[in-house]
Design a protein around this motif. Structure first.
Motif, PDB file in Angstrom:
ATOM      1  N   ALA A 217       0.849  -1.191   0.000  1.00 33.12           N
ATOM      2  CA  ALA A 217       0.000   0.000   0.000  1.00 33.12           C
ATOM      3  C   ALA A 217       0.878   1.231   0.000  1.00 33.12           C
ATOM      4  O   ALA A 217       1.978   1.218   0.558  1.00 33.12           O
ATOM      5  CB  ALA A 217      -0.929   0.016   1.221  1.00 33.12           C
ATOM      6  N   ALA A 218       0.417   2.294  -0.625  1.00 30.81           N
ATOM      7  CA  ALA A 218       1.226   3.511  -0.742  1.00 30.81           C
ATOM      8  C   ALA A 218       0.325   4.727  -0.796  1.00 30.81           C
ATOM      9  O   ALA A 218      -0.861   4.645  -1.109  1.00 30.81           O
ATOM     10  CB  ALA A 218       2.106   3.453  -1.990  1.00 30.81           C
ATOM     11  N   GLY A 219       0.921   5.872  -0.474  1.00 24.51           N
ATOM     12  CA  GLY A 219       0.194   7.127  -0.505  1.00 24.51           C
ATOM     13  C   GLY A 219       0.734   8.048  -1.574  1.00 24.51           C
ATOM     14  O   GLY A 219       1.855   7.875  -2.046  1.00 24.51           O
ATOM     15  N   MET A 220      -0.047   9.034  -1.970  1.00 17.43           N
ATOM     16  CA  MET A 220       0.391  10.014  -2.962  1.00 17.43           C
ATOM     17  C   MET A 220       0.824  11.311  -2.295  1.00 17.43           C
ATOM     18  O   MET A 220       1.981  11.692  -2.367  1.00 17.43           O
ATOM     19  CB  MET A 220      -0.711  10.273  -3.983  1.00 17.43           C
ATOM     20  CG  MET A 220      -0.868   9.155  -4.999  1.00 17.43           C
ATOM     21  SD  MET A 220      -2.016   9.615  -6.311  1.00 17.43           S
ATOM     22  CE  MET A 220      -1.930   8.160  -7.347  1.00 17.43           C
ATOM     23  N   GLU A 221      -0.115  11.994  -1.609  1.00 16.55           N
ATOM     24  CA  GLU A 221       0.219  13.283  -1.023  1.00 16.55           C
ATOM     25  C   GLU A 221       1.235  13.142   0.109  1.00 16.55           C
ATOM     26  O   GLU A 221       2.090  13.983   0.313  1.00 16.55           O
ATOM     27  CB  GLU A 221      -1.041  13.991  -0.504  1.00 16.55           C
ATOM     28  CG  GLU A 221      -1.828  14.701  -1.578  1.00 16.55           C
ATOM     29  CD  GLU A 221      -2.591  13.745  -2.476  1.00 16.55           C
ATOM     30  OE1 GLU A 221      -2.719  12.559  -2.102  1.00 16.55           O
ATOM     31  OE2 GLU A 221      -3.043  14.171  -3.549  1.00 16.55           O
ATOM     32  N   ASN A 222       1.139  12.087   0.899  1.00 18.67           N
ATOM     33  CA  ASN A 222       2.092  11.862   1.970  1.00 18.67           C
ATOM     34  C   ASN A 222       2.152  10.374   2.253  1.00 18.67           C
ATOM     35  O   ASN A 222       1.516   9.577   1.576  1.00 18.67           O
ATOM     36  CB  ASN A 222       1.707  12.656   3.226  1.00 18.67           C
ATOM     37  CG  ASN A 222       0.309  12.308   3.711  1.00 18.67           C
ATOM     38  OD1 ASN A 222      -0.023  11.142   3.911  1.00 18.67           O
ATOM     39  ND2 ASN A 222      -0.530  13.324   3.891  1.00 18.67           N
ATOM     40  N   ASP A 223       2.918   9.995   3.249  1.00 22.56           N
ATOM     41  CA  ASP A 223       3.136   8.586   3.541  1.00 22.56           C
ATOM     42  C   ASP A 223       1.961   7.935   4.263  1.00 22.56           C
ATOM     43  O   ASP A 223       1.979   6.730   4.462  1.00 22.56           O
ATOM     44  CB  ASP A 223       4.380   8.418   4.422  1.00 22.56           C
ATOM     45  CG  ASP A 223       5.655   8.695   3.652  1.00 22.56           C
ATOM     46  OD1 ASP A 223       5.576   8.839   2.424  1.00 22.56           O
ATOM     47  OD2 ASP A 223       6.707   8.759   4.293  1.00 22.56           O
ATOM     48  N   TYR A 224       0.978   8.690   4.682  1.00 17.99           N
ATOM     49  CA  TYR A 224      -0.015   8.164   5.609  1.00 17.99           C
ATOM     50  C   TYR A 224      -1.412   8.024   5.026  1.00 17.99           C
ATOM     51  O   TYR A 224      -2.234   7.309   5.582  1.00 17.99           O
ATOM     52  CB  TYR A 224      -0.057   9.038   6.872  1.00 17.99           C
ATOM     53  CG  TYR A 224       1.331   9.322   7.399  1.00 17.99           C
ATOM     54  CD1 TYR A 224       2.127   8.288   7.882  1.00 17.99           C
ATOM     55  CD2 TYR A 224       1.868  10.612   7.361  1.00 17.99           C
ATOM     56  CE1 TYR A 224       3.414   8.529   8.342  1.00 17.99           C
ATOM     57  CE2 TYR A 224       3.152  10.862   7.823  1.00 17.99           C
ATOM     58  CZ  TYR A 224       3.919   9.819   8.312  1.00 17.99           C
ATOM     59  OH  TYR A 224       5.191  10.050   8.749  1.00 17.99           O
ATOM     60  N   GLU A 225      -1.701   8.727   3.939  1.00 15.87           N
ATOM     61  CA  GLU A 225      -3.005   8.590   3.285  1.00 15.87           C
ATOM     62  C   GLU A 225      -2.851   7.662   2.093  1.00 15.87           C
ATOM     63  O   GLU A 225      -2.286   8.032   1.074  1.00 15.87           O
ATOM     64  CB  GLU A 225      -3.519   9.958   2.827  1.00 15.87           C
ATOM     65  CG  GLU A 225      -3.837  10.910   3.960  1.00 15.87           C
ATOM     66  CD  GLU A 225      -4.394  12.229   3.442  1.00 15.87           C
ATOM     67  OE1 GLU A 225      -4.963  12.231   2.330  1.00 15.87           O
ATOM     68  OE2 GLU A 225      -4.250  13.235   4.152  1.00 15.87           O
ATOM     69  N   TYR A 226      -3.361   6.455   2.213  1.00 17.03           N
ATOM     70  CA  TYR A 226      -3.222   5.475   1.142  1.00 17.03           C
ATOM     71  C   TYR A 226      -4.038   5.891  -0.069  1.00 17.03           C
ATOM     72  O   TYR A 226      -5.173   6.355   0.039  1.00 17.03           O
ATOM     73  CB  TYR A 226      -3.681   4.101   1.610  1.00 17.03           C
ATOM     74  CG  TYR A 226      -2.761   3.427   2.601  1.00 17.03           C
ATOM     75  CD1 TYR A 226      -1.414   3.737   2.681  1.00 17.03           C
ATOM     76  CD2 TYR A 226      -3.257   2.444   3.448  1.00 17.03           C
ATOM     77  CE1 TYR A 226      -0.580   3.098   3.573  1.00 17.03           C
ATOM     78  CE2 TYR A 226      -2.428   1.801   4.361  1.00 17.03           C
ATOM     79  CZ  TYR A 226      -1.090   2.133   4.424  1.00 17.03           C
ATOM     80  OH  TYR A 226      -0.268   1.496   5.310  1.00 17.03           O
ATOM     81  N   ARG A 227      -3.457   5.687  -1.251  1.00 21.44           N
ATOM     82  CA  ARG A 227      -4.140   5.978  -2.504  1.00 21.44           C
ATOM     83  C   ARG A 227      -4.088   4.815  -3.489  1.00 21.44           C
ATOM     84  O   ARG A 227      -4.814   4.825  -4.478  1.00 21.44           O
ATOM     85  CB  ARG A 227      -3.533   7.230  -3.157  1.00 21.44           C
ATOM     86  CG  ARG A 227      -3.810   8.533  -2.397  1.00 21.44           C
ATOM     87  CD  ARG A 227      -5.301   8.831  -2.352  1.00 21.44           C
ATOM     88  NE  ARG A 227      -5.577  10.109  -1.733  1.00 21.44           N
ATOM     89  CZ  ARG A 227      -5.725  11.246  -2.401  1.00 21.44           C
ATOM     90  NH1 ARG A 227      -5.580  11.258  -3.719  1.00 21.44           N
ATOM     91  NH2 ARG A 227      -5.992  12.368  -1.772  1.00 21.44           N
ATOM     92  N   VAL A 228      -3.209   3.850  -3.261  1.00 24.20           N
ATOM     93  CA  VAL A 228      -3.102   2.712  -4.169  1.00 24.20           C
ATOM     94  C   VAL A 228      -2.626   1.507  -3.359  1.00 24.20           C
ATOM     95  O   VAL A 228      -1.855   1.643  -2.419  1.00 24.20           O
ATOM     96  CB  VAL A 228      -2.128   3.014  -5.332  1.00 24.20           C
ATOM     97  CG1 VAL A 228      -0.719   3.298  -4.824  1.00 24.20           C
ATOM     98  CG2 VAL A 228      -2.096   1.874  -6.339  1.00 24.20           C
ATOM     99  N   ALA A 229      -3.129   0.335  -3.714  1.00 26.39           N
ATOM    100  CA  ALA A 229      -2.709  -0.894  -3.033  1.00 26.39           C
ATOM    101  C   ALA A 229      -2.779  -2.057  -4.013  1.00 26.39           C
ATOM    102  O   ALA A 229      -3.528  -2.035  -4.991  1.00 26.39           O
ATOM    103  CB  ALA A 229      -3.584  -1.171  -1.810  1.00 26.39           C
ATOM    104  N   LEU A 230      -1.975  -3.058  -3.722  1.00 23.59           N
ATOM    105  CA  LEU A 230      -1.929  -4.271  -4.527  1.00 23.59           C
ATOM    106  C   LEU A 230      -1.795  -5.469  -3.601  1.00 23.59           C
ATOM    107  O   LEU A 230      -0.881  -5.522  -2.779  1.00 23.59           O
ATOM    108  CB  LEU A 230      -0.737  -4.235  -5.489  1.00 23.59           C
ATOM    109  CG  LEU A 230      -0.382  -5.548  -6.205  1.00 23.59           C
ATOM    110  CD1 LEU A 230      -1.476  -5.936  -7.183  1.00 23.59           C
ATOM    111  CD2 LEU A 230       0.962  -5.420  -6.909  1.00 23.59           C
ATOM    112  N   ALA A 231      -2.713  -6.420  -3.713  1.00 26.87           N
ATOM    113  CA  ALA A 231      -2.617  -7.679  -2.981  1.00 26.87           C
ATOM    114  C   ALA A 231      -2.383  -8.802  -3.976  1.00 26.87           C
ATOM    115  O   ALA A 231      -3.016  -8.847  -5.037  1.00 26.87           O
ATOM    116  CB  ALA A 231      -3.894  -7.943  -2.186  1.00 26.87           C
ATOM    117  N   TYR A 232      -1.451  -9.684  -3.643  1.00 22.09           N
ATOM    118  CA  TYR A 232      -1.132 -10.829  -4.493  1.00 22.09           C
ATOM    119  C   TYR A 232      -1.430 -12.106  -3.714  1.00 22.09           C
ATOM    120  O   TYR A 232      -1.005 -12.266  -2.565  1.00 22.09           O
ATOM    121  CB  TYR A 232       0.339 -10.795  -4.891  1.00 22.09           C
ATOM    122  CG  TYR A 232       0.800 -12.022  -5.658  1.00 22.09           C
ATOM    123  CD1 TYR A 232       0.620 -12.110  -7.033  1.00 22.09           C
ATOM    124  CD2 TYR A 232       1.418 -13.086  -5.004  1.00 22.09           C
ATOM    125  CE1 TYR A 232       1.032 -13.225  -7.746  1.00 22.09           C
ATOM    126  CE2 TYR A 232       1.848 -14.206  -5.703  1.00 22.09           C
ATOM    127  CZ  TYR A 232       1.649 -14.278  -7.068  1.00 22.09           C
ATOM    128  OH  TYR A 232       2.063 -15.388  -7.765  1.00 22.09           O
TER     129      TYR A 232
END
Length: 317
Positions: A217-232
Motif C-alpha cells: 500500500a502507498a500514498g500520494m500526497e504523503n506517507d499516511y493517506e493510502y491511494r493505491v494498493a496491490l494484494a497478491y
C-alpha cells in the motif's frame, strides 16, 4: 513451531523494499503514477494445464492446511467463549497493530526499532479490482470473486468507509495468480506500481512457497493517506487459504499493518489460530476508521482518542 508454514504478509515498498511477516509499507507514490486498469472478462478463456511446479505447490498447501487444522488452527468461527477480550486488550492490540511495523523500512529484514510510527488509512473511496492469471481455473475465479465482493461489503459496513468492487478505475488491485503466471504478475505490478521496476526482475519466480500472499500500500500526497494498493494471492492455495489471504491482506491494506502475538482472537497474529476476520478485528477496523483518528497522527496524540472509543464499546468481553 509453524512459522515456516505461516502466511507471510509481505510488503514491498515502491523503491524496491521487501519486508516479510506483517510489515506494510506506506511509501509515498509519485502523483503522476496512476494504476492502469486491465479491461478483461474475468471468466473468459480456457483453462490451461498447470506446470509440475504449480501442481507441487497445490499439493504442498493442501497438506499444510490438513496439518494446521489437525492442531485446531485456521479456525473460522471468529472467536467465542474461549477467546474473551476486554477494552484493555483492544487498546493494547490496536496500538501495536496500527502504529508499529515488524521490520524496518530499509529494504532488508532487520527488526524494527520498536518506535511507533504514524496512523495510516484511506480517505478516498476504495475500489477493488480483481484480476486473475491466464492459468487460474474458472471455478476458482468464480468462487473468489464472490468472496471478495461479500468481504468488501462487510469491510465497508464495519468501517463506514466506501469500499466496493469495480475494475473501473480500481485503486486496490487483488491479483490471484499461479506460479505459471509470474511474467503476467510482474508486468501488472509494474503497471500498477511503476517504481516496482527497480530490483523486481524475477521477483515472482523467486517467491518461496512460505509466501502465500502479500499486500503493498502507498500514498500520494504523503506517507499516511493510502491511494493505491496491490494484494497478491497464489491460486495454488486451498479455497480456505485463499479466503484467509483475502481477509488478511485486504484488512492490512486498509491500514492495520502489523501483527501482535498477544492479539486474540485475531488474524493479526502469526500463530494462524484464526483464518478469518474476527469480532476483535472488526473492533480494530471500526476504530481505525473513526473520523476522530486522522492519517499521520502520532501515537501519543491518538491514544486518548482510541482509548475513549474502546472504553465506550459494546460487544464481546
Amino acid at each position: 513451531m509453524h512459522n515456516v508454514h505461516r502466511v507471510w504478509r509481505t510488503a514491498i515498498g515502491l523503491a524496491g523494499l521487501v519486508c516479510l511477516a506483517g510489515c506494510l509499507s506506506s511509501t509515498a507514490l509519485d502523483p503522476s503514477a496512476k494504476p492502469q486498469a486491465r479491461p478483461a472478462d474475468l471468466l473468459e478463456g480456457d483453462d490451461i494445464q498447470p506446470s509440475a511446479a504449480s501442481e507441487a505447490l497445490t499439493l504442498y498447501y493442501a497438506r499444510l492446511q490438513n496439518d494446521l487444522q489437525a492442531q485446531d488452527l485456521m479456525r473460522t468461527g471468529g472467536g467465542g467463549v474461549d477467546t474473551p477480550y476486554s477494552d484493555t486488550d483492544l487498546k493494547r492490540n490496536f496500538e501495536r497493530i496500527a502504529f508499529y511495523n515488524e521490520y524496518q523500512n530499509n529494504g532488508g529484514l532487520s527488526p524494527a526499532d520498536d518506535v511507533p510510527g504514524r496512523l495510516r488509512k484511506w480517505r478516498v473511496p476504495v475500489r477493488i479490482g480483481i484480476e486473475f492469471g491466464a492459468r487460474v481455473p474458472k471455478d476458482i475465479q468464480a468462487r473468489d470473486i464472490a468472496h471478495i465482493r461479500s468481504y468488501a461489503a462487510r469491510l465497508s459496513r464495519i468501517t463506514e468507509h466506501p469500499i466496493s468492487v469495480s475494475n473501473n478505475n480500481a485503486n486496490f488491485t487483488v491479483m490471484i495468480m499461479s506460479a505459471d503466471d509470474a511474467e503476467e504478475a510482474s508486468a501488472r505490478t509494474r503497471e500498477i506500481l511503476p517504481s516496482f521496476q527497480r530490483g523486481s526482475v524475477g521477483f515472482y519466480n523467486r517467491l518461496p512457497r512460505s509466501i502465500r500472499c502479500f499486500v503493498i500500500a502507498a500514498g500520494m500526497e504523503n506517507d499516511y493517506e493510502y491511494r493505491v494498493a496491490l494484494a497478491y494471492i497464489r491460486s495454488e492455495n486451498t479455497a480456505l487459504q485463499r479466503l484467509a489471504c483475502i481477509h488478511e491482506e485486504l484488512a492490512q491494506g486498509l491500514g492495520l499493518a502489523n501483527d501482535s502475538p498477544r492479539a486474540r482472537p485475531s488474524i493479526f497474529n502469526d500463530d494462524e489460530e484464526f483464518a478469518l476476520l474476527t469480532s476483535h478485528d472488526e473492533e480494530l477496523l471500526r476504530t481505525l476508521y473513526s473520523p476522530a483518528l486522522k492519517p499521520g497522527m502520532a501515537l501519543e496524540e491518538a491514544r486518548p482518542i482510541f482509548s475513549r472509543i474502546f472504553a465506550n464499546r459494546s460487544g464481546p468481553s
